[in-house]
Scaffold this active site. Structure first.
Site: not given
Ligand code: TYM
Length: 333
Positions: A112, A193, A196
């Site tokens: 991230k 993966k 969202k």
């Protein structure tokens, strides 16, 4: 006495089929056997930028969705992380017992922080807040998707360290990963993966999505140029992902699914996957709409927060006594 199970979900954006299969469904399975805590990790959500109006809406929506997914409020303690003023304080006390090196080595942090050079320090300390969630409630097991396993392992390390340094106050938690399924991947990009936050939402299924859109997404899922429905995540990630989805929602093993579709083509198989996903999602959506604006939801959250605060307040006070801060003259031996 029953063992304690605890897990959290961030109220960010949509809840995907991956969340459902990876975490919520597992919790539904655990609720009879464990003293079970489920919470909305809204403080984790703000480690990245959030729109306040959307965030507020998502928190309530997520609680309604949990319940609609089969989380029984009679069998689970459901609460919102930020309702509890002790958890951030506990997190600070744990931070002072966690090394920078440990946090900077976390896979999620590395990924991230690479995406956005302007990341906040909350992104780095995120796993310690998770440890506070877990340790403050004496969780024995923490059911999570594979992506969160490393964070639960860090919570274990921190607990062991604190117990050794001061006093045996923390239960050592164990991550529980649904090893049969591990993770649900993106329908368009099946080596990644289902997330969202994915840029292309064509490969992501939301539990609150229009049912026709869900069908289209499944029918256009990436597969391969072969014709056989075989579980082989390395060489056939798309088909293997669809087998995982079908297997989980139908409660059949992968071998049973392979057997059931041994004479089918990919189109026929996808149609059956779409049917079972839609049936599941339709039921969830109906219940969700009933619960969302009810007083019942407020009552559940009031009850859950009260219990969460009571338990973690005691842990916080004990930690302070161990560390030697605050007004108490109590020494712990
Ligand atoms: P979050 O909100 O990213 O995801 C919630 C749960 O869903 C799992 N998951 C998946 N599992 C399988 N396949 C997928 N594609 C998939 N996507 C998500 C996640 O592993 C997770 O279990 N930090 C946590 C929330 C949290 C928490 C905690 C969890 C905060 N404190 C304490 C357990 C204990 C998170 O961001 O999950």
């Amino acid at each position: 006495m029953k063992k304690i199970s605890l897990t959290g979900l961030q109220p960010t954006g949509i809840i995907t089929l991956g969340n459902y299969i990876g975490a919520i469904k597992q919790m539904v399975g655990f609720q009879n056997d464990y003293d079970s805590y489920i919470f909305i990790a809204d403080m984790h959500a703000i480690t990245i930028n959030q729109d306040p109006i959307t965030l507020r809406k998502n928190i309530r929506s997520l609680v309604a969705l949990y319940i609609a997914c089969g989380i029984d409020p009679e069998k689970n303690t459901i609460y919102i992380q930020s309702d509890n003023p002790y958890v951030a304080n506990i997190s600070w006390l744990l931070e002072c017992n966690t090394y920078y090196g440990e946090l900077s080595r976390m896979t999620q942090f590395k990924e991230k922080s690479k995406k956005n050079a302007n990341f906040t320090s909350g992104l780095l300390t995120y796993p310690v807040l998770m440890a506070a969630d877990i340790l403050s409630m004496h969780a024995d097991i923490v059911p999570v998707g594979i992506d969160q396993k490393q964070h639960v392992e860090l919570a274990r390390d921190i607990a062991i360290r604190f117990n050794k340094k001061y006093k045996e106050i923390f239960t050592i938690p164990e991550p529980i990963i649904n090893s049969d399924i591990t993770k649900i991947t993106d329908l368009q990009n099946p080596t990644k993966k289902m997330s969202k936050s994915s840029e292309n939402q064509k490969g992501v299924i939301s539990l609150l999505e229009d049912l026709d859109v869900i069908r289209k997404k499944i029918m256009s899922a990436t597969t391969d140029s072969e014709m056989n429905i075989k579980y082989d995540p390395e060489n056939k990630p798309g088909i293997s992902n669809l087998i995982n989805i079908y297997s989980s929602l139908s409660f059949k093993s992968r071998e049973e699914v392979e057997q059931e579709f041994k004479n089918s083509n990919y189109g026929e198989f996808k149609k059956c996957v779409a049917d079972i996903v839609i049936e599941t999602v339709k039921n969830i959506q109906e219940k969700y709409n009933e619960i969302l604006n009810s007083d019942y939801l407020n009552e559940i959250l009031d009850k859950g927060s009260k219990k969460n605060i009571e338990i973690s307040k005691k842990v916080y006070e004990t930690m302070k006594d161990c560390i030697g801060i605050g007004r108490s003259n109590k020494t712990l031996d």
